[in-house]
Design an enzyme around this catalytic site. Structure first.
Site, PDB file in Angstrom:
ATOM      1  N   ARG A  82       0.809  -1.223   0.000  1.00  0.00           N
ATOM      2  CA  ARG A  82       0.000   0.000   0.000  1.00  0.00           C
ATOM      3  C   ARG A  82       0.839   1.269   0.000  1.00  0.00           C
ATOM      4  O   ARG A  82       0.336   2.330  -0.327  1.00  0.00           O
ATOM      5  CB  ARG A  82      -1.017  -0.038   1.140  1.00  0.00           C
ATOM      6  CG  ARG A  82      -2.096  -1.097   0.875  1.00  0.00           C
ATOM      7  CD  ARG A  82      -3.160  -1.110   1.918  1.00  0.00           C
ATOM      8  NE  ARG A  82      -2.605  -1.274   3.240  1.00  0.00           N
ATOM      9  CZ  ARG A  82      -2.810  -2.297   4.040  1.00  0.00           C
ATOM     10  NH1 ARG A  82      -3.585  -3.278   3.656  1.00  0.00           N
ATOM     11  NH2 ARG A  82      -2.270  -2.348   5.229  1.00  0.00           N
ATOM     12  N   GLU A 104       4.146  -9.626  14.775  1.00  0.00           N
ATOM     13  CA  GLU A 104       3.548 -10.099  16.021  1.00  0.00           C
ATOM     14  C   GLU A 104       3.781 -11.593  16.209  1.00  0.00           C
ATOM     15  O   GLU A 104       4.027 -12.068  17.304  1.00  0.00           O
ATOM     16  CB  GLU A 104       2.049  -9.777  16.039  1.00  0.00           C
ATOM     17  CG  GLU A 104       1.436  -9.958  17.397  1.00  0.00           C
ATOM     18  CD  GLU A 104       0.017  -9.417  17.468  1.00  0.00           C
ATOM     19  OE1 GLU A 104      -0.713  -9.863  18.365  1.00  0.00           O
ATOM     20  OE2 GLU A 104      -0.349  -8.580  16.634  1.00  0.00           O
TER      21      GLU A 104
END
Length: 175
Positions: free
Chosen positions: A61, A98
């Site tokens: 993006r 994560e």
């Protein structure tokens, strides 16, 4: 058009890509020609005082907002890609997600020492992706002119991760 209208256009998808995440979907903004043009023009205004040689955007993006901003400012655009996507000699940095690790790569000849670089992405969350992009640019001798985002999730600590750099965001959400 104003930033409040753009913020209202951003689609929020709860529990995507997993439970507890509130995904901010910018496809509803970039598919609207007036809104997309407004966002790019606003980004250009906010970095008009910077002497920028290049814009760098991380996959994917960062390409969406970085390339048209580079065009608007009349500077080049350099993509930072996921592993295995760049054909020429490159440098690589791994970063922690994560749940695991990922990596990004940049062509070795993409940035000349001393060039002033604006790194642009759609969203600032924890800052992990962008600090990795910063390290890639700096390894090649680029000077960071600023870090620009369409959206900032203020409670996730991205600004703290990027302390010492000029961070600009158009729209903020707590999370």
């Amino acid at each position: 058009m104003d930033l409040s209208t753009v913020k209202d256009m951003i689609r929020i998808i709860p529990d995507f890509p997993r439970a507890g995440i509130s995904f901010k979907d910018i496809t509803t903004v970039v598919k609207d020609g007036e809104a997309f043009k407004y966002v790019i023009n606003e980004m250009a205004k906010r970095c008009a005082d910077k002497d920028i040689d290049l814009i760098v955007g991380p996959e994917a993006r960062g390409f969406i907002v970085g390339a048209p901003l580079a065009y608007q400012l009349g500077v080049g655009f350099v993509p930072i890609r996921k592993p295995g996507k760049l054909p020429a000699e490159k440098i690589r940095k791994e970063y922690q997600l994560e749940y695991g690790f990922d990596a990004m790569e940049l062509h070795k000849d993409a940035i000349k020492p001393g060039q002033k670089v604006l790194i642009v992405d759609d969203l600032l969350a924890t800052g992990g992706t962008i600090i990795t992009a910063v390290k890639l640019v700096e390894e090649l001798g680029g000077k960071i002119a600023g870090l620009m985002f369409l959206i900032e999730l203020t409670e996730l600590g991205g600004r703290e991760t990027l302390r010492g750099y000029d961070v600009i965001s158009l729209i903020q959400y707590p999370y």
